[in-house]
Design an enzyme around this catalytic site. Sequence first.
Site, PDB file in Angstrom:
ATOM      1  N   ASN A 157       0.947  -1.390  -0.297  1.00 12.04           N
ATOM      2  CA  ASN A 157       0.448  -0.924   1.068  1.00 12.04           C
ATOM      3  C   ASN A 157       0.002   0.707   0.871  1.00 12.04           C
ATOM      4  O   ASN A 157       0.709   1.224  -0.048  1.00 12.04           O
ATOM      5  CB  ASN A 157       1.634  -0.831   2.011  1.00 12.04           C
ATOM      6  CG  ASN A 157       2.320  -2.337   2.257  1.00 12.04           C
ATOM      7  OD1 ASN A 157       1.648  -3.156   2.550  1.00 12.04           O
ATOM      8  ND2 ASN A 157       3.686  -2.333   1.998  1.00 12.04           N
ATOM      9  N   ASP A 209      13.715  -5.252  -5.607  1.00  9.32           N
ATOM     10  CA  ASP A 209      13.972  -4.706  -4.382  1.00  9.32           C
ATOM     11  C   ASP A 209      15.259  -4.786  -3.917  1.00  9.32           C
ATOM     12  O   ASP A 209      15.854  -5.849  -3.942  1.00  9.32           O
ATOM     13  CB  ASP A 209      12.673  -5.153  -3.636  1.00  9.32           C
ATOM     14  CG  ASP A 209      12.507  -4.447  -2.036  1.00  9.32           C
ATOM     15  OD1 ASP A 209      13.625  -4.314  -1.389  1.00  9.32           O
ATOM     16  OD2 ASP A 209      11.259  -4.309  -1.951  1.00  9.32           O
ATOM     17  N   ILE A 210      15.600  -3.838  -3.175  1.00  7.14           N
ATOM     18  CA  ILE A 210      17.016  -3.810  -2.691  1.00  7.14           C
ATOM     19  C   ILE A 210      17.076  -4.541  -1.244  1.00  7.14           C
ATOM     20  O   ILE A 210      18.168  -4.890  -0.743  1.00  7.14           O
ATOM     21  CB  ILE A 210      17.676  -2.325  -2.262  1.00  7.14           C
ATOM     22  CG1 ILE A 210      16.822  -1.428  -1.400  1.00  7.14           C
ATOM     23  CG2 ILE A 210      17.918  -1.355  -3.802  1.00  7.14           C
ATOM     24  CD1 ILE A 210      17.499  -0.175  -1.005  1.00  7.14           C
ATOM     25  N   GLU A 255       5.827   3.029   3.132  1.00  4.61           N
ATOM     26  CA  GLU A 255       6.914   3.724   3.415  1.00  4.61           C
ATOM     27  C   GLU A 255       7.355   4.869   2.547  1.00  4.61           C
ATOM     28  O   GLU A 255       8.046   5.646   2.814  1.00  4.61           O
ATOM     29  CB  GLU A 255       8.401   2.763   3.885  1.00  4.61           C
ATOM     30  CG  GLU A 255       8.133   1.821   5.181  1.00  4.61           C
ATOM     31  CD  GLU A 255       9.330   0.891   5.409  1.00  4.61           C
ATOM     32  OE1 GLU A 255      10.177   0.741   4.338  1.00  4.61           O
ATOM     33  OE2 GLU A 255       9.627   0.439   6.344  1.00  4.61           O
ATOM     34  N   VAL A 256       7.136   4.435   1.369  1.00  4.22           N
ATOM     35  CA  VAL A 256       7.523   5.677   0.221  1.00  4.22           C
ATOM     36  C   VAL A 256       6.300   5.943  -0.229  1.00  4.22           C
ATOM     37  O   VAL A 256       5.199   5.189  -0.574  1.00  4.22           O
ATOM     38  CB  VAL A 256       8.151   4.690  -1.025  1.00  4.22           C
ATOM     39  CG1 VAL A 256       8.426   5.575  -1.970  1.00  4.22           C
ATOM     40  CG2 VAL A 256       9.412   4.124  -0.507  1.00  4.22           C
ATOM     41  N   HIS A 308       2.979   1.745  -5.309  1.00  5.04           N
ATOM     42  CA  HIS A 308       3.872   0.549  -6.004  1.00  5.04           C
ATOM     43  C   HIS A 308       3.281  -0.512  -5.644  1.00  5.04           C
ATOM     44  O   HIS A 308       2.539  -0.799  -4.522  1.00  5.04           O
ATOM     45  CB  HIS A 308       5.235   0.773  -5.359  1.00  5.04           C
ATOM     46  CG  HIS A 308       5.602   1.006  -4.045  1.00  5.04           C
ATOM     47  ND1 HIS A 308       5.217   1.908  -3.469  1.00  5.04           N
ATOM     48  CD2 HIS A 308       6.128  -0.247  -3.164  1.00  5.04           C
ATOM     49  CE1 HIS A 308       5.548   1.733  -2.122  1.00  5.04           C
ATOM     50  NE2 HIS A 308       5.967   0.299  -1.832  1.00  5.04           N
ATOM     51  N   HIS A 350       4.367  -4.746  -4.919  1.00  6.83           N
ATOM     52  CA  HIS A 350       5.523  -5.779  -4.659  1.00  6.83           C
ATOM     53  C   HIS A 350       5.031  -7.011  -5.263  1.00  6.83           C
ATOM     54  O   HIS A 350       3.781  -7.803  -4.990  1.00  6.83           O
ATOM     55  CB  HIS A 350       5.493  -6.033  -3.063  1.00  6.83           C
ATOM     56  CG  HIS A 350       5.800  -4.700  -2.278  1.00  6.83           C
ATOM     57  ND1 HIS A 350       7.257  -4.559  -1.855  1.00  6.83           N
ATOM     58  CD2 HIS A 350       5.393  -3.688  -1.838  1.00  6.83           C
ATOM     59  CE1 HIS A 350       7.463  -3.293  -1.170  1.00  6.83           C
ATOM     60  NE2 HIS A 350       6.297  -2.982  -1.214  1.00  6.83           N
TER      61      HIS A 350
END
Length: 124
Positions: free
Chosen positions: A97, A39-40, A105-106, A110, A112
């Site tokens: 999420n 993760d960035i 948000e995306v 996905h 985490h």
Amino acid sequence: MAVTGKGPYDQQNIFAKILRGEIPCKPVFENDWVLAFEDIAPKAPVHVLIIPKKPYVSFMDFSKTAPAEEIAGVMRAAGQIAHTLGLEENGYRLITNAGTNSGQEVPHFHLHLMGGGPLPAFPQ
């Protein structure tokens, strides 16, 4: 900005671009089912994003439409990544999420994977 987690799939989302190689990432694992990368903006000492290679908007979409073999492949990959990163000894957190209230948000499903040290109580 939160997204609804419902279709249609946006081929221009950041994860779709990463999967196409248009945006670089720091990969930690890849197989037929997933690409996993750092993760960035990590929220833990180890914070990896695990994304299916196929286009699912959210867990809502993935759980309803992905074949059982793919669901198993994604979940087994998450466990394998946690093992490979040495997170099993002290534990880790796996989160997804789905939709606006979750803060997704995306618009690409996905997971985490977070660990590598004590994590704050959940939910925060």
